[in-house]
Design a protein around this motif. Structure first.
Motif, PDB file in Angstrom:
ATOM      1  N   GLY A   1      12.058  88.217  -4.017  1.00  0.00           N
ATOM      2  CA  GLY A   1      13.513  88.312  -4.008  1.00  0.00           C
ATOM      3  C   GLY A   1      14.134  87.973  -2.664  1.00  0.00           C
ATOM      4  N   CYS A   2      13.341  87.493  -1.727  1.00  0.00           N
ATOM      5  CA  CYS A   2      13.843  87.168  -0.391  1.00  0.00           C
ATOM      6  C   CYS A   2      13.682  85.665  -0.157  1.00  0.00           C
TER       7      CYS A   2
ATOM      8  N   ASP B   1       9.828  78.758   1.608  1.00  0.00           N
ATOM      9  CA  ASP B   1      10.458  79.393   0.449  1.00  0.00           C
ATOM     10  C   ASP B   1       9.511  79.291  -0.739  1.00  0.00           C
ATOM     11  N   LEU B   2       9.116  80.419  -1.303  1.00  0.00           N
ATOM     12  CA  LEU B   2       8.311  80.393  -2.512  1.00  0.00           C
ATOM     13  C   LEU B   2       9.114  79.807  -3.673  1.00  0.00           C
ATOM     14  N   ALA B   3       8.428  79.342  -4.697  1.00  0.00           N
ATOM     15  CA  ALA B   3       9.089  78.732  -5.844  1.00  0.00           C
ATOM     16  C   ALA B   3      10.168  79.644  -6.418  1.00  0.00           C
ATOM     17  N   GLU B   4      11.332  79.060  -6.671  1.00  0.00           N
ATOM     18  CA  GLU B   4      12.495  79.750  -7.238  1.00  0.00           C
ATOM     19  C   GLU B   4      13.025  80.862  -6.333  1.00  0.00           C
ATOM     20  N   HIS B   5      12.680  80.812  -5.079  1.00  0.00           N
ATOM     21  CA  HIS B   5      13.257  81.673  -4.050  1.00  0.00           C
ATOM     22  C   HIS B   5      13.920  80.768  -3.017  1.00  0.00           C
ATOM     23  N   GLY B   6      14.985  81.256  -2.413  1.00  0.00           N
ATOM     24  CA  GLY B   6      15.660  80.446  -1.414  1.00  0.00           C
ATOM     25  C   GLY B   6      16.058  79.098  -1.979  1.00  0.00           C
ATOM     26  N   GLN B   7      15.617  78.028  -1.318  1.00  0.00           N
ATOM     27  CA  GLN B   7      15.980  76.675  -1.748  1.00  0.00           C
ATOM     28  C   GLN B   7      14.892  75.980  -2.567  1.00  0.00           C
ATOM     29  N   SER B   8      13.782  76.644  -2.811  1.00  0.00           N
ATOM     30  CA  SER B   8      12.715  76.043  -3.614  1.00  0.00           C
ATOM     31  C   SER B   8      13.019  76.192  -5.104  1.00  0.00           C
ATOM     32  N   ARG B   9      12.625  75.185  -5.884  1.00  0.00           N
ATOM     33  CA  ARG B   9      12.916  75.177  -7.314  1.00  0.00           C
ATOM     34  C   ARG B   9      11.675  74.801  -8.106  1.00  0.00           C
ATOM     35  N   SER B  10      11.583  75.322  -9.341  1.00  0.00           N
ATOM     36  CA  SER B  10      10.437  75.018 -10.182  1.00  0.00           C
ATOM     37  C   SER B  10      10.756  75.326 -11.643  1.00  0.00           C
ATOM     38  N   THR B  11      10.189  74.515 -12.536  1.00  0.00           N
ATOM     39  CA  THR B  11      10.282  74.787 -13.970  1.00  0.00           C
ATOM     40  C   THR B  11       8.917  75.184 -14.528  1.00  0.00           C
TER      41      THR B  11
ATOM     42  N   PHE C   1      11.192  96.774 -15.787  1.00  0.00           N
ATOM     43  CA  PHE C   1      11.991  95.676 -15.252  1.00  0.00           C
ATOM     44  C   PHE C   1      12.700  94.899 -16.355  1.00  0.00           C
ATOM     45  N   ARG C   2      12.067  94.780 -17.519  1.00  0.00           N
ATOM     46  CA  ARG C   2      12.719  94.067 -18.620  1.00  0.00           C
ATOM     47  C   ARG C   2      13.923  94.833 -19.148  1.00  0.00           C
ATOM     48  N   GLU C   3      13.793  96.140 -19.234  1.00  0.00           N
ATOM     49  CA  GLU C   3      14.860  96.955 -19.807  1.00  0.00           C
ATOM     50  C   GLU C   3      15.982  97.241 -18.819  1.00  0.00           C
ATOM     51  N   ASP C   4      15.640  97.395 -17.564  1.00  0.00           N
ATOM     52  CA  ASP C   4      16.653  97.718 -16.543  1.00  0.00           C
ATOM     53  C   ASP C   4      16.234  97.054 -15.237  1.00  0.00           C
ATOM     54  N   PHE C   5      16.495  95.750 -15.154  1.00  0.00           N
ATOM     55  CA  PHE C   5      16.050  95.004 -13.990  1.00  0.00           C
ATOM     56  C   PHE C   5      16.652  95.566 -12.710  1.00  0.00           C
ATOM     57  N   ALA C   6      17.945  95.839 -12.725  1.00  0.00           N
ATOM     58  CA  ALA C   6      18.605  96.371 -11.530  1.00  0.00           C
ATOM     59  C   ALA C   6      18.002  97.713 -11.132  1.00  0.00           C
ATOM     60  N   GLY C   7      17.693  98.541 -12.124  1.00  0.00           N
ATOM     61  CA  GLY C   7      17.072  99.822 -11.821  1.00  0.00           C
ATOM     62  C   GLY C   7      15.691  99.660 -11.219  1.00  0.00           C
TER      63      GLY C   7
ATOM     64  N   GLN D   1      16.159  83.922 -12.127  1.00  0.00           N
ATOM     65  CA  GLN D   1      15.406  84.306 -13.320  1.00  0.00           C
ATOM     66  C   GLN D   1      15.115  83.071 -14.172  1.00  0.00           C
ATOM     67  N   PRO D   2      14.045  83.099 -14.972  1.00  0.00           N
ATOM     68  CA  PRO D   2      13.145  84.235 -15.222  1.00  0.00           C
ATOM     69  C   PRO D   2      12.039  84.395 -14.181  1.00  0.00           C
TER      70      PRO D   2
END
Length: 266
Positions: A41-42, A64-74, A152-158, A189-190
């Motif tokens: 998440g950083c 930057d790990l994939a899908e973090h910061g400016q890195s992108r991945s499918t 995490f699936r039911e309450d990600f923010a929690g 996400q995801p």
């Protein structure tokens, strides 16, 4: 320690599955190389201040790990091992033949895996408040893993709030905790959820049995447990530190730079 006058450039490397890994590099190829891997998440900007406090003659790569910061991945695979292959791709692109890899939080697990897959390149693995959280890092039982994933699936923010609280010693400023929460809960996400799933399924003990390089863990003293020391103290050099919360690399960049420079000088 004075702030180094560094010139950094941003680069990227392409991998399969439309994966673009972006990173920042400073220094030249003939200097000792330090690779910095952020936590879940950083992103790589967490290391900006640290880099400024490191000796000028170090080459520093912050990724930057994939899908973090400016890195992108499918991609469909979100394991710790696959994150490590992202780092390996950066090292190959930069023709790094020897380096120290340091990772914060989930990045500590990634650093261990980089050491495992690149035994002739990685000379030392450093974990910044990682590996010692026994409810996250060693592979969980199927029941435990499912419970974590369900939360995490039911309450990600929690779930994210729970991570922040678990990494905050008594007395940590509430506004600081809110800052970390707001940053981490916004993870793309995801991938964010899948990365958590990858972590709780990561077989840390198996990885440690294969990694031959020295591993140094700088752990927040107020959070480090005797159980973790008893379990891993014979394999990992565990050094308690008093530099802040789980996110001490952000809170104490100069102190963190001194720790990293000490490992590099070894």
């Amino acid at each position: 320690m004075t702030i180094a006058n560094r010139t950094s450039v941003n680069r990227e490397v392409q991998r399969s599955n439309d994966t673009t890994i972006r990173y920042t590099i400073s220094g030249t190829a003939d200097w000792p190389t330090l690779v910095l891997v952020h936590g879940w998440g950083c992103n790589r900007t967490d290391f900006d201040a640290i880099t400024g406090f490191l000796p000028e003659h170090y080459r520093v790569l912050a990724v930057d790990l994939a899908e973090h910061g400016q890195s992108r991945s499918t991609r469909d695979v979100w394991t710790i091992e696959e994150f490590a292959r992202d780092i390996a791709a950066v090292l190959e692109a930069e023709s790094v033949d020897t380096c120290v890899v340091a990772g914060h939080s989930l990045g500590g697990a990634v650093a261990v895996e980089v050491g495992r897959i690149l035994p002739d390149v990685v000379s030392h693995v450093v974990a910044l408040d990682a590996l010692h959280y026994l409810g996250l890092f060693p592979a969980q039982s199927e029941e435990q893993a499912e419970a974590m994933k369900h939360m995490f699936r039911e309450d990600f923010a929690g779930g994210v709030r729970g991570l922040v609280e678990g990494g905050s010693p008594a007395g940590t400023d509430e506004a600081l905790k809110d800052t970390y929460f707001e940053k981490m809960v916004a993870v793309r996400q995801p991938a964010g959820l899948h990365a958590i799933e990858g972590l709780v399924h990561w077989d840390m003990d198996a990885a440690l049995s294969e990694v031959k390089q020295p591993i140094t863990l700088f752990a927040v003293r107020a959070i480090l447990t005797q159980e973790a020391i008893d379990r891993y103290g014979d394999r990992i050099r565990i050094v308690p530190v008093d530099l802040g919360s789980h996110h001490f690399p952000v809170e104490s960049p100069e102190g963190t730079a001194k720790l990293l420079a000490g490992v590099m000088s070894d």
